[in-house]
Design an enzyme around this catalytic site. Structure first.
Site, PDB file in Angstrom:
ATOM      1  N   ASP A  16       0.895  -1.102  -0.144  1.00 49.00           N
ATOM      2  CA  ASP A  16       0.079  -0.025  -0.097  1.00 49.00           C
ATOM      3  C   ASP A  16       0.748   1.187   0.176  1.00 49.00           C
ATOM      4  O   ASP A  16       2.027   1.129   0.089  1.00 49.00           O
ATOM      5  CB  ASP A  16      -1.071   0.058   1.211  1.00 49.00           C
TER       6      ASP A  16
ATOM      7  N   ASP B 107     -10.394   2.095  -3.184  1.00 48.95           N
ATOM      8  CA  ASP B 107     -10.783   1.273  -2.587  1.00 48.95           C
ATOM      9  C   ASP B 107     -12.331   0.790  -3.050  1.00 48.95           C
ATOM     10  O   ASP B 107     -13.015   1.703  -3.055  1.00 48.95           O
ATOM     11  CB  ASP B 107     -10.717   1.245  -1.090  1.00 48.95           C
TER      12      ASP B 107
END
Length: 506
Positions: free
Chosen positions: A190, A268
């Site tokens: 990430d 997301d």
């Protein structure tokens, strides 16, 4: 008890799972210019097919299905917020029992929040003592024994995105070797908390005088993974501002695929048809500047098929956490006294049933589009309760075959007329796949596909048209095919092959 870290490299596991038709020698190696005095590290093999990924969207496991990472398929997985090893094992069992493993889904992974907040005295990550008492190596061994693969999560920053565990920035070499020693097969990397690097990681084994940009941070972890000697598929989840650099075809993002096996192209995943469709159409912005293909796949995040929940913002008024749901959005808390105790994130979302689910037609359309653009297929629902048309959607082997086609070519949108979109992709055996989408929400429409826009030559070639959701051949057509009365927010998905019994006319 803290899991012991071994400095030795993990041995290649015996008894690899069957390769589902992937060829063992289909690997792509990336060579990089290095000083003659510097030994060349082991090069990470790149998959030759998009990987099928079934990922559990629980902040721990990332269940990855059907990925032949060493053989070259796109990843298949599950992404859900399971934070305990027993829940991950339940998910793994459900994948096997429900036929998902048979369909190709094989990677089970852990998303954010799997580690303790502090590293140990030697700088290694420590798995949560409460949730992973057996240790990560044990969990990896368990998954491998079931013919599955093991995925894990970290971030190129001081913290991972939920701020409950350390990130890997400054610890790339240690963490990469730790993951290899645990038998990890897949890493999601990430991009949160890079800006805190200078203040927080003062004593890290690798100090930088500045916060390295993505073009440095992500290749650094790739190099660390390479040096372990273990084949670990690498998903780069860049900060979203990074993608503003690559909206023009000429911007030149080819370097991304030199270091990443796959990369996220948007935010997301959220439940609902409109959200899912936006991830597909949004990925078109970067399809030319950052090309996808064998060993380098654009990743649209998890599929929300079967996830019938959406979320409302709420305050935790009494501080007891009762209002806090499983999935959350977070704000950074100020670290008032500099000791780091307050660093974390406040939950501001509550789970609410309804609103996020999709009907059968919507699910089939989204699954088909993800498959066509060769995104890794990640299940974003609780696989333990997955059933009905949602489960059947994930199990459609004819659509999965489009995703796993060995040519690895990304499908592209060739036409958009209002709510109507036509997407096509060339396949390895000369066939063509197409998605004829009615994105409108009110009325049925007829959608025509011409052989010219599908790239079929000559344009009068007789083609057998097969419906991949009806699982039947519709007939032989010359020059074009028209799908009649396509339902709102639905699609007709086709595979076209040349009719060898009919003459071809120019």
């Amino acid at each position: 008890m803290e899991e012991e870290h071994k400095d030795t490299r993990a041995e290649a596991e015996a008894g690899e799972p069957e390769n589902n038709g992937c060829l063992k020698d289909r690997t792509k190696t990336i060579t990089r210019r290095r000083s003659a005095k510097t030994p060349l590290p082991t090069i990470l093999p790149r998959s030759q097919h998009p990987a099928l990924l079934a990922v559990l969207l629980v902040h721990l496991p990332l269940t990855r299905v059907g990925s032949c990472t060493t053989d070259g398929l796109v990843e298949l997985g599950i992404n859900r917020m399971f934070r305990k090893e027993d829940l991950i094992k339940e998910a793994a069992a459900a994948m096997i029992d429900k036929g998902l493993v048979d369909a190709g889904y094989r990677i089970v992974g852990i998303d954010d929040c799997w580690a303790e907040k502090e590293r140990n005295a030697t700088g290694h990550l420590v798995p949560s003592k409460a949730n992973f008492s057996s240790g990560m190596r044990s969990l990896g061994d368990y998954l491998h024994s079931k013919g599955l693969q093991f995925g894990i999560y970290s971030s190129a920053g001081a913290y991972c995105c939920q701020a409950t565990m350390p990130g890997s920035l400054g610890y790339e070499w240690i963490d990469a070797q730790t993951f290899a020693d645990w038998g990890v097969d897949f890493l999601k990397y990430d991009g949160c908390f890079g800006e805190q690097f200078a203040d927080v990681l003062k004593d890290s084994p690798r100090r930088f005088p500045f916060n390295p940009p993505p073009i440095l941070k992500y290749p650094l972890m790739a190099e660390a993974l390479n040096r372990t000697g273990r084949n670990i598929s690498y998903l780069c989840n860049f900060p979203w501002t990074f993608w503003d650099l690559y909206k023009d075809d000429a911007d030149g993002g080819e370097w991304v695929g030199e270091f990443c096996n796959s990369w996220r192209t948007g935010g997301d995943a959220q439940p609902g048809f409109a959200n899912a469709l936006s991830y597909v159409t949004g990925s078109e912005e970067y399809a030319s500047a950052v090309p996808s293909g064998p060993g380098r796949w654009n990743h649209l995040d998890s599929l929300e098929i079967g996830n019938n929940r959406s979320f409302d913002v709420v305050e935790d008024d009494d501080g007891d956490g009762d209002e806090i749901g499983r999935d959350r959005s977070f704000d950074v808390v100020e670290d008032g006294d500099g000791d780091g105790d307050e660093i974390g994130r406040e939950s501001r979302w509550r789970l609410r049933d309804g609103g996020g689910g999709m009907n059968e037609g919507q699910e089939q359309a989204i699954f088909s589009l993800f498959a066509l653009v060769k995104s890794p297929l990640m299940i974003g629902a609780d696989v333990r309760t997955l059933a009905g048309h949602s489960l059947e959607t994930y199990l459609n082997k004819e659509v999965i075959a489009i995703n796993q086609d060995p040519l690895g070519k990304r499908g592209r949108r060739v036409r958009q007329d209002g709510d109507v979109q036509v997407w096509v992709v060339e396949l390895a055996n000369g066939d063509t796949a197409a998605v004829l989408l009615n994105g409108g929400s009110e009325q049925t429409v007829d959608i025509q596909l011409s052989w010219t826009e599908a790239g079929i030559e000559p344009p009068k070639t007789p083609m057998v048209v097969r419906d991949l959701w009806q699982h039947k051949d519709i007939g032989t057509f010359e020059g074009s095919f028209t799908a009649k009365d396509v339902d709102p927010e639905s699609a007709v998905v086709l595979r076209l092959r040349r009719d060898k019994l009919m003459p071809t006319f120019v």
